[in-house]
Design a protein around this motif. Structure first.
Motif, PDB file in Angstrom:
ATOM      1  N   THR A   1       6.336  14.332  29.406  1.00 12.29           N
ATOM      2  CA  THR A   1       7.650  14.894  29.753  1.00 12.29           C
ATOM      3  C   THR A   1       7.637  16.410  29.595  1.00 12.29           C
ATOM      4  O   THR A   1       8.097  17.154  30.464  1.00 12.29           O
ATOM      5  CB  THR A   1       8.733  14.292  28.846  1.00 12.29           C
TER       6      THR A   1
ATOM      7  N   ALA B   1       2.278   8.015  32.326  1.00 10.65           N
ATOM      8  CA  ALA B   1       3.155   8.108  31.160  1.00 10.65           C
ATOM      9  C   ALA B   1       4.589   8.361  31.595  1.00 10.65           C
ATOM     10  O   ALA B   1       5.529   7.842  30.992  1.00 10.65           O
ATOM     11  CB  ALA B   1       2.692   9.233  30.246  1.00 10.65           C
ATOM     12  N   LEU B   2       4.777   9.131  32.653  1.00 10.67           N
ATOM     13  CA  LEU B   2       6.130   9.428  33.108  1.00 10.67           C
ATOM     14  C   LEU B   2       6.793   8.203  33.713  1.00 10.67           C
ATOM     15  O   LEU B   2       8.007   8.064  33.660  1.00 10.67           O
ATOM     16  CB  LEU B   2       6.104  10.557  34.150  1.00 10.67           C
ATOM     17  N   ARG B   3       5.976   7.323  34.273  1.00  7.03           N
ATOM     18  CA  ARG B   3       6.567   6.129  34.873  1.00  7.03           C
ATOM     19  C   ARG B   3       6.851   5.074  33.824  1.00  7.03           C
ATOM     20  O   ARG B   3       7.516   4.099  34.073  1.00  7.03           O
ATOM     21  CB  ARG B   3       5.616   5.535  35.925  1.00  7.03           C
ATOM     22  N   TYR B   4       6.295   5.250  32.599  1.00  3.82           N
ATOM     23  CA  TYR B   4       6.407   4.232  31.551  1.00  3.82           C
ATOM     24  C   TYR B   4       7.830   4.143  31.016  1.00  3.82           C
ATOM     25  O   TYR B   4       8.490   5.121  30.784  1.00  3.82           O
ATOM     26  CB  TYR B   4       5.457   4.585  30.393  1.00  3.82           C
ATOM     27  N   GLU B   5       8.273   2.957  30.781  1.00  3.68           N
ATOM     28  CA  GLU B   5       9.579   2.767  30.140  1.00  3.68           C
ATOM     29  C   GLU B   5       9.507   1.520  29.303  1.00  3.68           C
ATOM     30  O   GLU B   5       9.071   0.502  29.773  1.00  3.68           O
ATOM     31  CB  GLU B   5      10.681   2.662  31.203  1.00  3.68           C
TER      32      GLU B   5
ATOM     33  N   ARG C   1       5.103  18.381  29.582  1.00  5.93           N
ATOM     34  CA  ARG C   1       4.218  18.941  30.600  1.00  5.93           C
ATOM     35  C   ARG C   1       4.936  19.037  31.934  1.00  5.93           C
ATOM     36  O   ARG C   1       4.813  20.038  32.655  1.00  5.93           O
ATOM     37  CB  ARG C   1       2.975  18.042  30.723  1.00  5.93           C
ATOM     38  N   ALA C   2       5.701  18.008  32.227  1.00  7.50           N
ATOM     39  CA  ALA C   2       6.456  17.988  33.489  1.00  7.50           C
ATOM     40  C   ALA C   2       7.513  19.096  33.504  1.00  7.50           C
ATOM     41  O   ALA C   2       7.746  19.737  34.520  1.00  7.50           O
ATOM     42  CB  ALA C   2       7.121  16.630  33.688  1.00  7.50           C
TER      43      ALA C   2
ATOM     44  N   MET D   1      -0.909  11.575  32.909  1.00 14.01           N
ATOM     45  CA  MET D   1       0.436  12.123  32.748  1.00 14.01           C
ATOM     46  C   MET D   1       1.429  11.391  33.633  1.00 14.01           C
ATOM     47  O   MET D   1       2.540  11.066  33.214  1.00 14.01           O
ATOM     48  CB  MET D   1       0.399  13.612  33.099  1.00 14.01           C
ATOM     49  N   GLN D   2       1.004  11.117  34.857  1.00 16.49           N
ATOM     50  CA  GLN D   2       1.923  10.481  35.797  1.00 16.49           C
ATOM     51  C   GLN D   2       2.271   9.080  35.339  1.00 16.49           C
ATOM     52  O   GLN D   2       3.408   8.632  35.420  1.00 16.49           O
ATOM     53  CB  GLN D   2       1.321  10.426  37.208  1.00 16.49           C
TER      54      GLN D   2
ATOM     55  N   HIS E   1       3.948   9.758  26.153  1.00 18.36           N
ATOM     56  CA  HIS E   1       5.136   9.838  26.977  1.00 18.36           C
ATOM     57  C   HIS E   1       5.839  11.183  26.794  1.00 18.36           C
ATOM     58  O   HIS E   1       6.218  11.864  27.754  1.00 18.36           O
ATOM     59  CB  HIS E   1       6.059   8.683  26.566  1.00 18.36           C
ATOM     60  N   GLU E   2       5.969  11.563  25.532  1.00 18.03           N
ATOM     61  CA  GLU E   2       6.659  12.806  25.203  1.00 18.03           C
ATOM     62  C   GLU E   2       5.878  14.019  25.714  1.00 18.03           C
ATOM     63  O   GLU E   2       6.455  14.941  26.290  1.00 18.03           O
ATOM     64  CB  GLU E   2       6.781  12.881  23.688  1.00 18.03           C
TER      65      GLU E   2
END
Lengths: 224, 834
Positions: free
Chosen positions: B737, B830-834, B739-740, B827-828, B733-734
């Motif tokens: 982020t 992971a970014l949507r993960y919460e 990378r984004a 990556m995508q 996740h980190e």
């Protein structure tokens, strides 16, 4: 505004494999956004709003078409090149904030500046200025777990602007906030547009939020 | 139960990699433990069965303190009332000559034919050995398969020399007997042996089978009355006890290693399971919200732990079974070098060992999951399930750990009493574990201090990778501590064993340099456990004495001796060039010293008196000195020639050490001796050759520990791989982020490598401390308690340095290689993960 669009999307297509089937999410999409324009993108779930944002940010690759940002053809960049471009030119905010949990708010804001190698003195000054602007200066020493959602999103906005990007991409920025906090964040976007001439592309499912935008684009599963 | 199954299997499908890591870690540790246990069992079983074979399943074994008995005693004893059967046996060292040289052969001679009146054809009346050999004649010799291959190889190996006489083996019918082991050994009829070789007609022991009509104890005491105290009678139970005492130190030390491997595995399992626990925090919160009781979560996690433990144990047993084949070969070398010939039997599956492995696997898995289940049960129904370790350990808790560790270390030191450790073998194992735990309890505080100290340094644009690495280590502090502890423990075990071996090796080397500084060493064929009756011929000794190039010489003899029911050695030395041996009656010339291992085992010291039994009765000697002697851990008594003759009869030289004048070349001198005495199968080595041979024997002794060092390095590699994979899983996740935001792939790789290296460096530091503590414990407690040798502690900086450098390179390389794939995918998501 410049004559050349700042963002130009031509015949953009993207599909995803879901089990055995392929789902077409974006189908020959065309879009132009001028420099300094605030565009809201709305649509139902699954209409491809976030996918469009990710492609423009260079986080995903399209299946077809092309995307230009500030004249640069994003779709031809390697992942390293797009990361470098993103660092310098694009700020991103997310629905779930995505702050690093054990860095303080100040350190979170500083991270893009650290990555780009900016001077620490200038970076600190800018971070404090941004923090003051987004009204979290008193909270800079706190950890993300110690502040509210609205304060987190404001910190995220500050982080996205620390490198002075020309483009700000916001994916459901108020999705996790109460209406007052959401309103505050929207005000920040408007101020950013007017103060820094930031081009803003905001994805939301809430049509009302798009009233602050110069333009609203509606994505549907049929056509834009 | 249905829900638990579904939840566990769906979790496993979602995170197969992590589940696999738990299973692999557990199976590797179980494999280590099983390999050692199985190899231990089979090697010692082999040792016991060979010993049993030699005893002929007799009730009592009659031997003398000097190890030699007149063969005529067999007839005398046979006629003793109550004895049903008496069979003689002996073991000698022989030399088999061939076209390309000589080979040493172990020669066993047994009474194959019956000596009593009872029904020859009644199988129940025969001992096992007699049953086996009853079909053989005096013209048959049983040989080990290796020896048979050598004789059949057409290299001319046929003439066997023993005790100065020779026979042509090819004139006999040679049959293979695998029970003789993998070296060159043979068995022949005792009468044939005495007829061809043993002109002195002396044997080693008589195996007695008693009439059941009289009690064994009564028969034993009656026999003692007639024979006198110079003879001993030992039963199978006593033999077993002696054997057990002999091998006790080896067995206990092996189990130490196995236990530490299991302890490391437990840490590995905890490490991975705790990460799973964190990942599932959201699930647990949800379950609680919809009504699951804390007990449900406990049961869920325990059930998973039991399942994983079962799978890990079964796999581990299979792997351990395979490893045991290799480990038993090494262990057999060690036993052979230390004690006696061992036949490497096949490792066999036993239900007991399998159930043991299952229970261990399940137990360790369940114990590892206890703290995680506890945390899971306490997750609130409003749990954020953010995927981060929210339960950080802060300073006061770290201080608590450090104080506990200090307390454990102090308690361990206080309990490290040699007598206690000797009397309670389990205590030594417990102390080794406690020392490890004590040192590692200091780790959280040191780790915390390190993170606090480095953090201010990181707040600089050029050090963002370091800042983020420190940040992550702070946020997953407990898991980081466990990771460092796991690597430190496995690596510490390696360093502890390495340092112990290098200290030992250094001490033996120094001892060799001091005591074996001769230029040339001459003896007859290498006696097996010094039981040879070979003596150097007088004409050779006279020649050497008269040789003008010999500036100094020492004659030596070593014989086995029975003391307090155990086998020891008696050694004596006599100058070659001095005048003839002094008058035996001059008791002022008589002196005795004992080796350190003797002093330890029998609790004696210099200045005390020692009573030794001769054919004329007991003689008391004063112990003049306790000497360092690394030749045997059974114990050695050193007698002056006068004392030796008083106790055991004439001093008959077995070996000579010579110093030559500086102009003489050793090789030329050796050639001259061989040319002058071509018929003598002399074993002549130069000084360096002898020292090399001793070190070779030393290495053979420690072969099993080298295997354990390899295992500990495998464990280290596994833990490192595990850590790196978890690092990427945990920070997905980190990384996404960053990378984004625009971090480059290289900067993220640098971040991962920096964190992995920091953890590894800290682990190496603690491994060093732990290794030194363990080696000091092994040298100054375990060694002194079980072996009694003086070992000078020395650190092999080169080996330790290379180990650390290789570890760090491995870590950096693995992280770098794995990062590419790990950082680019999903990556995508992971970014949507919460």
């Amino acid at each position: 505004m410049d004559s050349e669009p700042y963002i130009e999307v031509k015949q953009l297509s993207k599909s995803f494999k879901v089990g055995a089937t392929t789902q077409l999410v974006l189908d020959t999409l065309d879009l132009k956004v001028d420099r300094g324009e605030f565009v809201g993108i709305v649509g139902k779930s699954g209409s491809g709003k976030s996918t469009l944002l990710n492609i423009i940010a260079g986080l995903e690759l399209a299946d077809g078409g092309e995307v230009r940002v500030a004249g640069k053809l994003i779709s031809t960049l390697s992942s390293e090149q797009s990361a470098a471009f993103r660092l310098k030119n694009i700020g991103i905010t997310f629905q779930f904030f995505h702050l690093l949990p054990n860095l303080s708010l100040l350190e979170n804001i500083l991270v893009p500046g650290y990555l780009i190698g900016a001077s620490r003195t200038e970076l600190l000054k800018r971070a404090h200025d941004l923090a003051r602007w987004v009204e979290i200066e008193q909270l800079l020493h706190k950890l993300p777990s110690q502040v509210s959602g609205g304060e987190l999103q404001r910190a995220a906005v500050a982080r996205s602007l620390v490198n002075n990007p020309a483009l700000l991409l916001a994916d459901e920025p108020t999705g996790n906030l109460d209406s007052e906090s959401g309103e505050h964040v929207m005000q920040l976007f408007s101020d950013s547009q007017s103060r820094f001439n930031t081009t803003i592309l905001m994805v939301t499912h809430d049509l009302e939020l798009c009233s602050r935008a110069n333009r609203t684009v509606v994505l549907s599963k049929d056509r834009t | 139960m249905n829900f638990a199954f579904r939840y566990i299997f769906s979790s496993a499908k979602k995170e197969p990699g992590r589940i696999l890591l738990v299973v692999l870690g557990l199976s590797l540790a179980i494999a280590t433990f099983c390999a050692i246990r199985l190899a231990n069992d089979v090697s010692l079983r082999s040792f016991e069965s060979t010993a049993r074979f030699l005893r002929g399943n007799s009730d009592l074994v009659l031997s003398s303190l000097s190890g030699r008995i007149d063969f005529e005693l067999v007839s005398f004893v046979t006629n003793f009332p109550g004895i049903r059967s008496a069979s003689g046996r002996l073991e000698r060292a022989g030399l088999l000559s061939g076209d390309s040289g000589h080979e040493h052969v172990r020669v066993l001679a047994l009474d194959l034919l019956k000596n009593s009146e009872f029904d020859y054809y009644n199988p129940e009346a025969l001992s096992d050995r007699e049953q086996f050999f009853s079909v053989l004649s005096g013209e048959t010799i049983l040989v080990s398969p290796a020896l048979l291959s050598l004789i059949d190889s057409k290299l001319g190996y046929s003439v066997l020399q023993v005790e100065g006489h020779s026979i042509d083996l090819t004139r006999f019918t040679l049959l293979p007997l695998s029970l003789l082991g993998d070296d060159f050994s043979l068995v022949l009829d005792l009468e044939v042996y005495l007829d061809r070789f043993g002109k002195d007609r002396e044997i080693d022991a008589i195996d007695l089978i008693f009439d059941q009509r009289q009690s064994l104890e009564q028969s034993k005491s009656e026999l003692f009355e007639i024979l006198g105290p110079y003879f001993t009678l030992s039963s199978e139970e006593e033999s077993k006890e002696r054997l057990a005492t002999l091998t006790e130190a080896l067995r206990v030390n092996l189990h130490y290693m196995a236990a530490i491997a299991l302890f490391v595995a437990m840490l590995v399992v905890y490490h991975v399971m705790s990460f799973l626990g964190v990942r599932r925090r959201a699930d647990f919160s949800l379950l609680k919200s919809i009504g699951a009781a804390p007990g449900t979560l406990w049961r869920l996690l325990f059930f998973e732990a039991v399942l994983l433990g079962l799978i890990g144990a079964v796999l581990g047993y299979g792997l351990g079974y395979t490893l045991a084949v290799f480990v038993s070969a090494d262990l057999s070398s060690t036993i052979k070098a230390l004690y006696a010939q061992v036949v490497v039997q096949e490792v066999s599956f036993t239900l007991k060992s399998f159930i043991e492995a299952i229970l261990l696997g399940v137990a360790f898995s369940v114990v590892s999951v206890v703290p995680i289940a506890y945390e899971a049960s306490r997750v609130t129904h409003i749990g954020r399930g953010s995927g981060h370790d929210e339960m950080r350990v802060d300073s006061p808790a770290n201080l608590g750990w450090a104080l506990a560790g200090f307390g454990i270390l102090m308690a361990s030191l206080a309990l490290s009493d040699l007598t206690l450790v000797r009397n309670y073998p389990g205590l030594g194992l417990l102390l080794a574990l406690l020392l490890s735990v004590g040192v590692l309890c200091l780790l959280p505080l040191c780790f915390w201090w390190f993170l606090k100290a480095v953090r201010p340094f990181c707040q600089h644009p050029g050090r963002v990778a370091l800042l983020l690495a420190i940040d992550h280590m702070t946020s997953s502090f407990r898991r980081g501590s466990v990771t460092i502890a796991s690597v430190a423990l496995a690596l510490g075990m390696f360093i502890g064993i390495t340092t112990m071996i290098s200290s030992f090796r250094g001490s033996v080397s120094n001892w060799m340099q001091e005591t074996s500084d001769g230029d040339v060493y001459i003896s007859l064929p290498g006696p097996y456990q010094n039981r040879s009756t070979e003596r150097l011929p007088v004409n050779l000794i006279e020649f050497l004495r008269a040789s003008p190039v010999v500036s100094e010489g020492t004659q030596s003899v070593v014989v086995p001796y029975r003391f307090s029911g155990n086998d020891i050695f008696v050694r004596s030395y006599q100058p070659l060039l001095d005048s003839k041996a002094q008058n035996m009656d001059n008791s002022q010339q008589c002196s005795l010293a004992v080796s350190e291992s003797f002093a330890r085992r029998y609790q004696v010291d210099s200045g005390q008196e020692l009573a030794l039994t001769s054919s004329k009765g007991a003689i008391r000697y004063e112990i003049k000195e306790v000497v360092a002697d690394y030749s045997s851990e059974r114990g050695t008594v050193y007698l002056s020639p006068q004392c030796f003759e008083q106790l055991l009869g004439s001093f008959e030289t077995q070996a000579i050490s010579l110093k030559l004048d500086s102009q003489t070349d050793s090789e030329e001198f050796i050639t001259e001796i061989r040319d002058l005495f071509p018929d003598l199968p002399l074993q002549i080595r130069d000084g360096q050759g002898l020292r090399d041979e001793v070190i070779e024997t030393f290495d053979a002794t420690f072969k099993i520990t080298y295997a354990l060092q390899t295992i500990s390095l495998i464990l280290v590699s596994f833990i490192i791989l595990n850590t790196i994979l978890i690092l990427f899983f945990e920070r997905k996740h980190e990384f996404a982020t960053l990378r984004a935001i625009g971090a480059s792939l290289n900067s993220l790789r640098a971040l991962a490598v920096i964190e992995a290296l920091i953890i590894s460096v800290l682990a190496c530091i603690f491994a060093f401390i732990l290794g030194i503590v363990l080696s000091l414990f092994l040298i100054y407690v375990i060694n002194l308690a079980y072996f009694g040798w003086s070992v000078v502690f020395s650190i092999s900086w080169q080996i330790i340095g290379v180990t650390f450098v290789v570890t760090l390179i491995l870590v950096a390389a693995l992280t770098f290689i794995l990062s590419k794939g790990a950082l680019q995918k999903n990556m995508q998501e992971a970014l949507r993960y919460e």
